[in-house]
Design an enzyme around this catalytic site. Structure first.
Site, mmCIF file in Angstrom:
data_model
loop_
_atom_site.group_PDB
_atom_site.id
_atom_site.type_symbol
_atom_site.label_atom_id
_atom_site.label_comp_id
_atom_site.label_asym_id
_atom_site.label_seq_id
_atom_site.Cartn_x
_atom_site.Cartn_y
_atom_site.Cartn_z
ATOM 1 N N SER A 154 -4.568 -30.161 -20.061
ATOM 2 C CA SER A 154 -5.008 -28.808 -19.715
ATOM 3 C C SER A 154 -5.567 -28.092 -20.949
ATOM 4 O O SER A 154 -6.439 -28.626 -21.617
ATOM 5 C CB SER A 154 -3.812 -28.055 -19.108
ATOM 6 N N ASP A 319 -6.090 -32.060 -8.404
ATOM 7 C CA ASP A 319 -6.128 -30.954 -9.366
ATOM 8 C C ASP A 319 -7.407 -30.152 -9.117
ATOM 9 O O ASP A 319 -8.500 -30.596 -9.445
ATOM 10 C CB ASP A 319 -6.125 -31.525 -10.793
ATOM 11 N N HIS A 352 -2.665 -29.671 -10.496
ATOM 12 C CA HIS A 352 -2.800 -29.650 -11.952
ATOM 13 C C HIS A 352 -1.513 -30.105 -12.641
ATOM 14 O O HIS A 352 -1.544 -30.727 -13.698
ATOM 15 C CB HIS A 352 -3.168 -28.226 -12.384
#
Lengths: 375, 205
Positions: A154, A319, A352
């Site tokens: 991320s 995601d 995610h």
């Protein structure tokens, strides 16, 4: 019985830096400190170091426990340890808390050396580039000229990507997991709603809530609830909670009735008690501002032209906040630079958050990649 | 034969086509291998031709094998095209014994020729006499190159050498070279009848 795949009991350390750090915003941090943890042993050549860059709410405590009584280990403990995909028998792993964080490194909660008061709202707005510069200084401090690998998911993946641009000669491998070359407008929008929740909390006091002896808990709580919705996939939420009612029947009230609400409120409350609002604002801004291609007229391939590292890019099918399409943009730019790159699109239904889950195939990928890194 | 044995059998047969493919590759070429499987062709070409190669593989377990073989491998589905690759960014794009399993056959060949200056395509020749014989006795062909039963085959676009020649002519694709093999030996006499494996080196007109 002790867990032989755990790094065991670990303790954070602090590195102090007196050399001023020029920030992208124009401000300068005259002195600062970084809290970090290490796992495994640095080898004689100092060629086996892997640095972990954390995401929005992460920190230096990546693996192991601080005491036997700790309920949970570090946030990426399922990946890191003896015999785990990132094997600490082979690698020396470094986790740190980024500048602006709220887990011990210089940030809104630390003391401003110029005033001897808590930085609070006056702590500068830091960027991914600033973090990468400070991380390079931490590597200097540890006597490491070149990292075997830089790894992040991320927002952490953005840092890993930027290392390859800022310090190409200082990393051999970059692992960019569930990340993106910049945020989409939709992502910036989510961040803005989160920030507005915090900023408009009556207890926020323009970030000077410490002086008033209060915390903008409501804002932080809503920000986290929103975040949680976007980190999970619709399917994962449906699977976990569906339309389940907590008490089995509808009560015609605005109390917690659905299990989903209960989960969100729990996560929000927990976070609001643990995390600093000024840090949250800064972390989301670092996400918004990250855009290495902005320097090269939107051309990501040109932005990555200095990169020399070998890359592993991983995305997760469900995601939608950092979608596979965004990872493919990174891969395309790396291919255009004829860099060594492998890309995996992991079938996962956790959204995610999947990058933190111990999915077997995902971990096999990480294990295979780390196994081929020579130290 | 289980699927694993089938794959091993196919891989062994591939070795023959690998050596021939290698003959068509220049040293130091930039190569993209579509449906690279465990990456053995790229591994071989890297050793023998010092190529700079990438594999494309959809299947998780093959992807992992390719990674473990030290190949740079990109996970994607060929059916969605090669939009992740710049035009003319490779010297050669290879599709080895995968053509028959592709749904979007026409599009993928044109994508290969967009991304690569040259394309190498190999496929089992459905016109091979053994296949024709099996059809004559009334059954779908099953052979070393087509080891599947009609109900479990991944092959959806089987064609003959004659079909593919015509496909290239209609699609304005130049056949630079064509090689037909049976049991690793080149076939020159009645290739569409006598050949079990067809190999083409292609470029755009």
């Amino acid at each position: 019985m002790s867990d032989t795949s755990s790094v065991g009991i670990v303790a954070p350390k602090t590195a102090h830096f007196n050399e001023p750090l020029q920030l992208k915003s124009g401000q300068v941090l005259s002195q600062y400190h970084l809290v970090y943890e290490t796992y495994g042993e640095l080898n004689a050549d100092k060629s086996n170091a892997v640095m972990i860059c954390h995401a929005l709410s992460g920190h230096h405590h990546v693996a192991g426990k601080h005491s036997e009584d700790d309920k949970y280990p570090g946030w990426w403990d399922n990946l890191i340890g003896p015999g785990k995909p990132l094997d600490t028998n082979k690698f020396f792993v470094i986790g740190l808390n980024n500048l602006g964080g709220c887990h011990g490194s210089s940030g809104p909660l630390s003391t401003n050396p110029a005033t001897d008061k808590t930085w609070g709202a006056d702590f500068p707005i830091v960027t991914v580039e600033d973090w990468v510069n400070s991380q390079a200084r931490l590597a200097d401090y540890l006597g490491i000229k070149q990292l075997a690998a830089i790894l992040g998911g991320s927002l952490g993946g953005m840092q890993a990507l930027h290392w390859s641009i800022s310090y190409p000669e200082r990393i051999r491998h970059a692992l960019v997991i569930a990340s993106a070359p910049n945020l989409t407008a939709q992502n910036i929008a989510f961040n803005e709603v989160a920030r507005q929740a915090i900023i408009t909390d009556p207890d926020f006091y323009e970030g000077r809530y410490y002086d008033h002896g209060v915390l903008p808990r409501r804002g932080l709580r809503i920000a986290r609830m929103l975040g949680h919705i976007t980190y999970l996939s619709d399917d994962a939420m449906g699977e976990k909670f569906g339309r389940k009612l907590r008490d089995g029947k509808i009560k015609y009230s605005f109390d917690v009735e659905f299990e989903m609400e209960s989960y969100l409120r729990y996560q929000g409350d927990k976070f609001a008690g643990d995390f600093d609002a000024n840090t949250y604002l800064r972390m989301t801004r670092a996400l918004d501002y990250f855009d290495p291609a902005a320097q090269t007229g939107g051309d990501l391939s040109a932005a990555l032209s200095k990169a020399t590292a070998d890359f592993l890019v991983v995305s997760f099918t469900s995601d939608w906040r950092f979608s596979p399409a965004r990872s493919r943009e990174i891969v395309k730019a790396l291919l255009e630079n004829e860099l060594s790159v492998s890309y995996a699109e992991v079938t996962a239904d956790h959204g995610h958050d999947a990058f933190l889950m111990p999915d077997k195939h995902y971990h096999d990928i990480m294990r295979a990649y780390f196994a081929k890194i020579e130290v | 034969m289980g699927n694993l044995e089938k794959n091993i059998a196919i891989n062994a047969e591939n070795r023959a086509d690998f050596d021939r493919i290698a003959n068509w590759i220049s040293p130091n070429a930039k190569v993209l291998d579509l449906g690279c499987g465990d990456g053995s062709l790229l591994t071989q070409l890297r050793k023998t031709h010092k190529i700079h190669g990438y594999g494309v593989e959809k299947d998780d377990s093959n992807w992992l094998k390719a990674m473990n073989n030290g190949v740079d491998v990109i996970q994607m589905d060929l059916e969605s095209g090669l939009s992740g690759f710049e035009a003319q960014s490779f010297d050669v794009v290879i599709l080895s014994q995968t053509l028959q399993a592709v749904l979007n056959t026409e599009a993928i060949i044109h994508e290969m020729l967009r991304v690569g200056r040259e394309a190498i395509v190999t496929f089992p020749n459905f016109g091979y006499w053994r296949h024709r014989k099996q059809l004559m006795v009334g059954q779908m062909p099953v052979s070393k190159n087509l080891p599947y039963q009609w109900y479990d085959t991944p092959n959806v676009h089987l064609c003959t050498i004659k079909d593919f020649d015509e496909f290239c002519r209609k699609g304005n694709i130049v056949i630079e070279e064509r090689l037909v093999l049976t049991d690793k030996e080149e076939v020159h006499f009645m290739p569409n009848l006598m050949g079990s494996l067809a190999m083409y080196r292609l470029r755009s007109k």
